[in-house]
Write a protein that holds these residues in place. Structure first.
Motif, mmCIF file in Angstrom:
data_model
loop_
_atom_site.group_PDB
_atom_site.id
_atom_site.type_symbol
_atom_site.label_atom_id
_atom_site.label_comp_id
_atom_site.label_asym_id
_atom_site.label_seq_id
_atom_site.Cartn_x
_atom_site.Cartn_y
_atom_site.Cartn_z
ATOM 1 N N ASP A 105 -10.677 46.014 2.435
ATOM 2 C CA ASP A 105 -10.425 44.840 1.618
ATOM 3 C C ASP A 105 -10.664 43.557 2.406
ATOM 4 O OD1 ASP A 105 -9.719 43.511 -0.665
ATOM 5 O OD2 ASP A 105 -7.618 44.113 -0.655
ATOM 6 N N GLY A 106 -10.841 42.453 1.678
ATOM 7 C CA GLY A 106 -11.056 41.163 2.319
ATOM 8 C C GLY A 106 -11.012 40.045 1.301
ATOM 9 N N SER A 107 -10.851 38.807 1.784
ATOM 10 C CA SER A 107 -10.861 37.643 0.893
ATOM 11 C C SER A 107 -11.068 36.377 1.707
ATOM 12 C CB SER A 107 -9.553 37.537 0.092
ATOM 13 O OG SER A 107 -8.452 37.356 0.958
ATOM 14 N N ALA A 108 -11.452 35.310 1.030
ATOM 15 C CA ALA A 108 -11.573 33.999 1.661
ATOM 16 C C ALA A 108 -10.237 33.270 1.561
ATOM 17 C CB ALA A 108 -12.669 33.182 0.994
ATOM 18 N N ASP A 109 -9.991 32.371 2.528
ATOM 19 C CA ASP A 109 -8.772 31.562 2.477
ATOM 20 C C ASP A 109 -9.098 30.175 1.909
ATOM 21 O OD1 ASP A 109 -9.684 29.838 4.527
ATOM 22 O OD2 ASP A 109 -8.640 30.928 6.096
ATOM 23 N N ARG A 141 -11.966 39.219 16.050
ATOM 24 C CA ARG A 141 -10.943 40.223 15.755
ATOM 25 C C ARG A 141 -9.577 39.529 15.836
ATOM 26 N NH1 ARG A 141 -11.775 46.020 16.634
ATOM 27 N NH2 ARG A 141 -13.566 45.381 17.886
ATOM 28 N N ALA A 142 -8.912 39.353 14.683
ATOM 29 C CA ALA A 142 -7.699 38.546 14.623
ATOM 30 C C ALA A 142 -6.417 39.357 14.773
ATOM 31 C CB ALA A 142 -7.657 37.778 13.300
ATOM 32 N N VAL A 143 -6.405 40.594 14.262
ATOM 33 C CA VAL A 143 -5.231 41.463 14.353
ATOM 34 C C VAL A 143 -5.726 42.862 14.692
ATOM 35 C CG1 VAL A 143 -3.190 42.385 13.191
ATOM 36 C CG2 VAL A 143 -4.033 40.107 12.576
ATOM 37 N N THR A 144 -5.090 43.511 15.655
ATOM 38 C CA THR A 144 -5.438 44.876 16.039
ATOM 39 C C THR A 144 -4.255 45.803 15.761
ATOM 40 O OG1 THR A 144 -4.684 44.509 18.312
ATOM 41 C CG2 THR A 144 -7.009 44.062 17.839
ATOM 42 N N GLY A 145 -4.482 47.111 15.954
ATOM 43 C CA GLY A 145 -3.399 48.084 15.841
ATOM 44 C C GLY A 145 -2.972 48.410 14.424
ATOM 45 N N LEU A 146 -3.815 48.082 13.440
ATOM 46 C CA LEU A 146 -3.514 48.396 12.046
ATOM 47 C C LEU A 146 -4.007 49.792 11.699
ATOM 48 C CD1 LEU A 146 -4.726 44.962 10.614
ATOM 49 C CD2 LEU A 146 -2.342 45.645 11.004
ATOM 50 N N ALA A 153 -3.935 38.104 1.298
ATOM 51 C CA ALA A 153 -3.764 37.110 0.243
ATOM 52 C C ALA A 153 -3.109 35.881 0.862
ATOM 53 C CB ALA A 153 -2.893 37.672 -0.879
ATOM 54 N N PHE A 154 -3.425 34.700 0.337
ATOM 55 C CA PHE A 154 -3.023 33.445 0.974
ATOM 56 C C PHE A 154 -2.232 32.557 0.031
ATOM 57 C CE2 PHE A 154 -6.722 34.967 3.200
ATOM 58 C CZ PHE A 154 -6.405 34.754 4.530
ATOM 59 N N SER A 155 -1.305 31.791 0.613
ATOM 60 C CA SER A 155 -0.635 30.737 -0.135
ATOM 61 C C SER A 155 -1.649 29.666 -0.510
ATOM 62 C CB SER A 155 0.494 30.128 0.701
ATOM 63 O OG SER A 155 -0.018 29.549 1.898
ATOM 64 N N ALA A 156 -1.291 28.814 -1.476
ATOM 65 C CA ALA A 156 -2.233 27.822 -1.995
ATOM 66 C C ALA A 156 -2.695 26.847 -0.931
ATOM 67 C CB ALA A 156 -1.597 27.065 -3.152
ATOM 68 N N ASP A 157 -1.826 26.539 0.038
ATOM 69 C CA ASP A 157 -2.215 25.607 1.101
ATOM 70 C C ASP A 157 -2.824 26.298 2.311
ATOM 71 O OD1 ASP A 157 -0.022 26.788 2.267
ATOM 72 O OD2 ASP A 157 1.155 24.932 2.474
ATOM 73 N N GLY A 158 -2.948 27.616 2.250
ATOM 74 C CA GLY A 158 -3.593 28.359 3.328
ATOM 75 C C GLY A 158 -2.782 28.470 4.598
ATOM 76 N N THR A 159 -1.493 28.161 4.567
ATOM 77 C CA THR A 159 -0.672 28.222 5.780
ATOM 78 C C THR A 159 0.077 29.538 5.920
ATOM 79 O OG1 THR A 159 1.232 27.186 4.703
ATOM 80 C CG2 THR A 159 -0.362 25.723 5.797
ATOM 81 N N ARG A 173 3.965 38.851 6.550
ATOM 82 C CA ARG A 173 3.559 37.478 6.261
ATOM 83 C C ARG A 173 3.337 36.740 7.583
ATOM 84 N NH1 ARG A 173 7.258 34.339 2.135
ATOM 85 N NH2 ARG A 173 8.769 34.511 3.816
ATOM 86 N N TYR A 174 2.132 36.181 7.723
ATOM 87 C CA TYR A 174 1.734 35.510 8.956
ATOM 88 C C TYR A 174 1.613 34.011 8.720
ATOM 89 C CZ TYR A 174 -0.020 40.066 10.695
ATOM 90 O OH TYR A 174 -0.147 41.376 11.093
ATOM 91 N N PRO A 175 2.131 33.176 9.621
ATOM 92 C CA PRO A 175 1.758 31.768 9.570
ATOM 93 C C PRO A 175 0.309 31.595 10.028
ATOM 94 C CG PRO A 175 3.370 32.169 11.327
ATOM 95 C CD PRO A 175 3.088 33.481 10.682
ATOM 96 N N VAL A 176 -0.404 30.653 9.394
ATOM 97 C CA VAL A 176 -1.814 30.407 9.709
ATOM 98 C C VAL A 176 -1.979 28.938 10.089
ATOM 99 C CG1 VAL A 176 -4.201 30.562 8.897
ATOM 100 C CG2 VAL A 176 -2.477 32.125 7.960
ATOM 101 N N ASP A 177 -2.625 28.688 11.210
ATOM 102 C CA ASP A 177 -2.965 27.319 11.588
ATOM 103 C C ASP A 177 -4.156 26.889 10.723
ATOM 104 O OD1 ASP A 177 -4.323 25.095 12.837
ATOM 105 O OD2 ASP A 177 -3.167 25.479 14.640
ATOM 106 N N PRO A 178 -3.973 25.895 9.849
ATOM 107 C CA PRO A 178 -5.067 25.529 8.937
ATOM 108 C C PRO A 178 -6.328 25.064 9.655
ATOM 109 C CG PRO A 178 -3.007 24.521 8.241
ATOM 110 C CD PRO A 178 -2.771 25.090 9.611
ATOM 111 N N ALA A 179 -6.169 24.431 10.815
ATOM 112 C CA ALA A 179 -7.332 23.876 11.512
ATOM 113 C C ALA A 179 -8.143 24.946 12.214
ATOM 114 C CB ALA A 179 -6.876 22.817 12.513
ATOM 115 N N SER A 180 -7.458 25.890 12.870
ATOM 116 C CA SER A 180 -8.154 26.871 13.705
ATOM 117 C C SER A 180 -8.236 28.261 13.090
ATOM 118 C CB SER A 180 -7.461 26.978 15.061
ATOM 119 O OG SER A 180 -6.164 27.552 14.905
ATOM 120 N N GLY A 181 -7.346 28.561 12.138
ATOM 121 C CA GLY A 181 -7.272 29.918 11.608
ATOM 122 C C GLY A 181 -6.481 30.865 12.479
ATOM 123 N N GLU A 182 -5.932 30.390 13.582
ATOM 124 C CA GLU A 182 -5.131 31.255 14.446
ATOM 125 C C GLU A 182 -3.846 31.662 13.728
ATOM 126 O OE1 GLU A 182 -5.912 32.516 17.481
ATOM 127 O OE2 GLU A 182 -7.897 31.643 17.145
#
Length: 285
Positions: A105-109, A141-146, A153-159, A173-182
């Motif tokens: 699966d996958g999606s855009a933020d 590669r953003a997350v390993t060990g899955l 799926a993302f919140s409306a503000d992408g955070t 649920r992960y916090p997302v840095d909007p500028a870097s995607g980290e």
């Protein structure tokens, strides 16, 4: 069993996933056959084949400013698909994996990045990853060990990003840095004691809809993690969800069932009180 979601369209899919609302239409994939499909206006008609990839097709997102173009989690990597059927690979990070892998699966933020997970065909614990595609085309590669990631799926503000690890029965649920995607440190959002969380989407109230594989149900969770709705459908393996305005679409799978029922592999719909946004687009620089 009471049924809340009604079957639509003539097709029965092996593994219907990646359902998305794009430009006023609903699109979805049948993973093992590598097909991108579109829902017709007539709910009794067959699904329309948009393109075939020749490799398993996990999910797509539209490419902004390029009508008919898609970014796709396909085969062992991530590629761009043109309206003429042309394919340009950005990366194939699972080509040399020790296990036999495919993208899932996958999606855009909301900030124009694309995210996609991989999985081992044998669901080997910890063998899978989540990848981020930045707007310049860099694949990280953003997350390993899955084991079997679904979503995100993302919140409306992408955070905030919701990511299921299906075999483990959890959504984090992960916090997302909007500028870097980290990504920041994840928190456990929901644990499932029955069934496996699969495809997900977020509605306009910030609630998370989850297809729960193996149970014939779809759940809605408020942002505080409390379940507010449970919908039933006459198929054992719901796999993908999307909101097309105020209509919930749910895909399902026939594959792996010894004795599939008449609606296993169908697409289902139901009207809901809270609508959701269309699918976000990948926005290349």
């Amino acid at each position: 069993m009471a049924t809340d979601l009604m079957p639509r369209y003539a097709d029965r899919l092996e593994l219907g996933e990646g359902v998305r609302s794009v430009d006023g239409r609903v699109f979805l994939v049948d993973i093992p056959t590598g097909r991108l499909l579109a829902a017709p206006a007539d709910p009794a008609a067959p699904l329309e084949t948009v393109l075939r990839t020749g490799v398993p097709l996990g999910a797509v997102a539209p490419v902004a400013g390029r009508p008919g173009s898609w970014i796709a989690a396909a085969g062992t990597g991530i590629c761009l698909l043109g309206p003429d059927g042309g394919t340009r690979w950005l990366a194939r990070p699972e080509d040399d994996a020790p296990e036999r892998m495919r993208m899932n699966d996958g999606s855009a933020d909301p900030h124009g990045r694309f995210w996609a997970g991989s999985m081992a065909y044998d669901a080997v614990a910890g063998a899978s990853s989540l990848y981020r595609v930045d707007r310049d085309g860099t694949v990280t590669r953003a997350v390993t060990g899955l084991t079997v990631p679904n979503g995100p799926a993302f919140s409306a503000d992408g955070t905030l990003m919701y990511l299921a690890d299906s075999v483990k029965g959890v959504v984090r649920r992960y916090p997302v840095d909007p500028a870097s995607g980290e990504l920041g440190t994840p928190q456990l959002f929901v644990t499932f004691s029955e069934g496996l969380p699969d495809g997900m989407t977020v509605d306009d109230e910030g609630a998370l809809w989850v297809a729960v594989w193996g149970t014939g149900t779809v759940h809605r969770y408020r942002p505080d993690g409390v379940r507010s709705h449970l919908l039933r459908l006459p198929a054992a393996q719901p796999a993908g969800v999307c909101l097309h305005g105020d209509t919930l679409h749910v895909t399902s799978a026939r594959g792996g069932l010894a004795d599939p029922g008449p609606y296993d592999g169908a697409v289902f719909t139901a009207r809901v009180e809270v609508p959701g946004p269309p699918a976000a687009a990948y926005r290349p620089l």
